[in-house]
Design a protein around this motif. Structure first.
Motif, short mmCIF file in Angstrom:
data_model
loop_
_atom_site.label_atom_id
_atom_site.label_comp_id
_atom_site.label_asym_id
_atom_site.label_seq_id
_atom_site.Cartn_x
_atom_site.Cartn_y
_atom_site.Cartn_z
N GLN A 1 0.84 -1.20 0.00
CA GLN A 1 0.00 0.00 0.00
C GLN A 1 0.87 1.25 0.00
OE1 GLN A 1 -3.37 -0.22 2.48
NE2 GLN A 1 -4.07 1.86 2.04
N THR A 2 0.70 2.05 -1.01
CA THR A 2 1.46 3.28 -1.18
C THR A 2 0.56 4.49 -0.93
OG1 THR A 2 1.00 3.18 -3.54
CG2 THR A 2 3.11 2.28 -2.81
N ASP A 3 1.17 5.68 -0.94
CA ASP A 3 0.38 6.88 -0.69
C ASP A 3 -0.60 7.18 -1.82
OD1 ASP A 3 2.27 7.54 -2.57
OD2 ASP A 3 3.06 9.28 -1.50
N CYS A 4 -0.42 6.54 -2.97
CA CYS A 4 -1.32 6.77 -4.11
C CYS A 4 -2.29 5.62 -4.30
CB CYS A 4 -0.51 7.01 -5.38
SG CYS A 4 0.75 5.75 -5.70
N ALA A 5 -2.42 4.74 -3.31
CA ALA A 5 -3.31 3.59 -3.41
C ALA A 5 -4.74 4.03 -3.71
CB ALA A 5 -3.27 2.78 -2.12
N GLY A 6 -5.43 3.21 -4.51
CA GLY A 6 -6.80 3.52 -4.88
C GLY A 6 -6.92 4.47 -6.05
N CYS A 7 -5.84 4.65 -6.81
CA CYS A 7 -5.83 5.61 -7.93
C CYS A 7 -6.75 5.18 -9.07
CB CYS A 7 -4.41 5.78 -8.45
SG CYS A 7 -3.74 4.27 -9.23
N ARG A 8 -6.96 3.86 -9.21
CA ARG A 8 -7.79 3.27 -10.28
C ARG A 8 -7.24 3.57 -11.69
NH1 ARG A 8 -12.44 1.07 -9.03
NH2 ARG A 8 -13.27 1.46 -11.11
N LEU A 9 -5.98 3.90 -11.78
CA LEU A 9 -5.37 4.16 -13.09
C LEU A 9 -5.19 2.86 -13.87
CD1 LEU A 9 -2.55 6.69 -12.12
CD2 LEU A 9 -4.66 7.21 -13.37
N ASP A 10 -5.50 2.90 -15.15
CA ASP A 10 -5.20 1.77 -16.03
C ASP A 10 -3.73 1.81 -16.46
OD1 ASP A 10 -7.84 1.13 -15.80
OD2 ASP A 10 -8.40 1.74 -17.84
N ILE A 11 -3.22 3.03 -16.64
CA ILE A 11 -1.83 3.23 -17.03
C ILE A 11 -1.19 4.17 -16.01
CG2 ILE A 11 -0.27 4.13 -18.80
CD1 ILE A 11 -2.43 3.45 -20.87
N CYS A 12 -0.09 3.73 -15.43
CA CYS A 12 0.60 4.53 -14.42
C CYS A 12 1.94 4.99 -14.97
CB CYS A 12 0.82 3.70 -13.15
SG CYS A 12 1.74 4.57 -11.87
N ILE A 13 2.05 6.29 -15.20
CA ILE A 13 3.29 6.86 -15.74
C ILE A 13 3.99 7.71 -14.69
CG2 ILE A 13 4.28 8.35 -17.51
CD1 ILE A 13 3.12 5.75 -18.61
N GLU A 14 3.26 8.61 -14.07
CA GLU A 14 3.85 9.57 -13.16
C GLU A 14 4.53 8.89 -11.97
OE1 GLU A 14 2.52 13.35 -10.35
OE2 GLU A 14 1.23 12.70 -12.01
#
Length: 366
Positions: free
Chosen positions: A324-337
């Motif tokens: 679990q990271t601070d960006c958990a739950g982002c629901r991104l299909d593609i993670c670039i940043e």
């Protein structure tokens, strides 16, 4: 409520993993309406890699009697009117709504979508509507008061069918795919190429989403490490035809006995193969849910695009690896940043240890 002549329509969208998660609800519907004529309304898969729902539930006439399908998200009035006429012609009296709630930017828009579906089925002539979202927990992911973590998707769907009675999500019978003798035989025929494989590992490295991909170099490192500890064990790779080349490279990394069944087996025959496996390794994916449904322990490599627990496989026999990271739950299909920092922080050694722990827990001689 139960009628021998009941005409029911079940509305459910999705592909392999989505379908497995709703198996208990399908079983409950058939047990409640044993003689009903059931029509399944589902979507034509958007992604070419996705298996249509009916290819997972089978064609035995148990879960449904016929299928209507349409392109999801269509706004074509002519197509929608045609679908409306098809449903009216079937004289459906009860619609059971098993669609996952499509979350919009605002709660109002999310509720509006569910209301639109309700009005559509009323216009199609249905007198009884079951399973439509009603309380806040139906419209947005919430903490489960019983567990203190995010509500499991299978439980959320089952909760919406409480009018039919409790659905025992911990009972194997409610996860039964009802595999046929022919499907079990077909799985045996595929495995016969290994001449009595004995205990074996099944794996699938495919995923529809870039954000869920642990990446090939990690899989190859893992399999090299595992093959040193399990030199006599075969590795069976499963997945779609587009995953065949990666599976070949994974088998090369394994270096021992193996079989590449990517693109060779239907979802249900894959389920029959998985039923014989001693452990399954894979992403948060359809094959993972399929393995868990047939009772095979899973070592599952999760990204944090969804919150923990929501899409975990069924059963307490699995080992879930979720950072679990601070960006958990982002629901991104593609993670670039964030460069997939959640799933790529999982190491091959961590997964290797989990696999060996699962095998040891089940008393396999390794």
């Amino acid at each position: 409520m139960v009628s021998a002549k009941q005409k029911i329509l079940i509305y459910r969208l999705g592909s392999l993993g989505d379908t497995v998660m709703v198996l208990p609800s399908f079983h409950k519907i058939r047990k409640t309406y044993p003689e009903a004529d059931i029509t399944l309304l589902t979507n034509v898969p958007i992604n070419g890699k996705a298996a249509p729902l009916q290819s997972i539930l089978g064609n035995s006439g148990y879960f449904f009697n016929r299928v209507l399908s349409y392109p999801i998200g269509t706004r074509d009035p002519a197509l929608l009117i045609q679908l409306l006429k098809q449903i009216r012609a079937l004289k459906i009296d009860t619609v059971i709504y098993l669609a996952g709630v499509r979350v919009s930017l605002t709660l109002f828009k999310t509720k509006l979508t569910a209301l639109r579906d309700r009005l559509f089925f009323k216009a199609a002539g249905a007198k009884t509507l079951i399973g439509f979202p009603a309380v806040l927990e139906d419209f947005q992911l919430s903490i489960d008061a019983e567990t203190g973590v995010y509500e499991w998707e299978a439980k959320r769907l089952a909760r919406r069918l409480q009018v039919l009675g409790d659905i025992p999500l911990n009972e194997d019978a409610f996860w039964d795919l009802r595999l046929t003798k022919e499907e079990l035989k077909a799985a045996g025929n595929e495995l016969s190429a290994l001449n009595d494989p004995g205990p074996f590992i099944a794996a699938s490295t495919g995923t529809k989403l870039q954000a869920n991909d642990w990446e090939e170099h990690n899989w190859e490192t893992l399999l090299k490490q595992l093959s040193e500890q399990l030199p006599q064990w075969p590795l069976i790779m499963l997945g779609g035809p587009d995953e065949k080349e990666r599976a070949d490279r994974c088998l090369a990394a394994w270096g021992g006995k193996g079989l590449n069944l990517c693109g060779k087996t239907s979802p249900r025959v894959s389920g029959a193969v998985l039923q014989r496996a001693n452990v399954f390794i894979g992403h948060d994916s359809g094959p993972m849910h399929l393995a868990a449904a047939v009772g095979t322990p899973c070592v599952a490599v999760f990204s944090a695009r969804n919150f923990p627990q929501q899409w975990y496989p069924r059963g307490n026999f699995n080992h879930i690896i979720y950072h679990q990271t601070d960006c958990a739950g982002c629901r991104l299909d593609i993670c670039i940043e964030q460069k997939k920092k959640c799933i790529l922080s999982i190491t091959a050694s961590e997964v290797q240890s989990a696999v060996m722990s699962v095998l040891a827990r089940n008393n396999y001689n390794i």
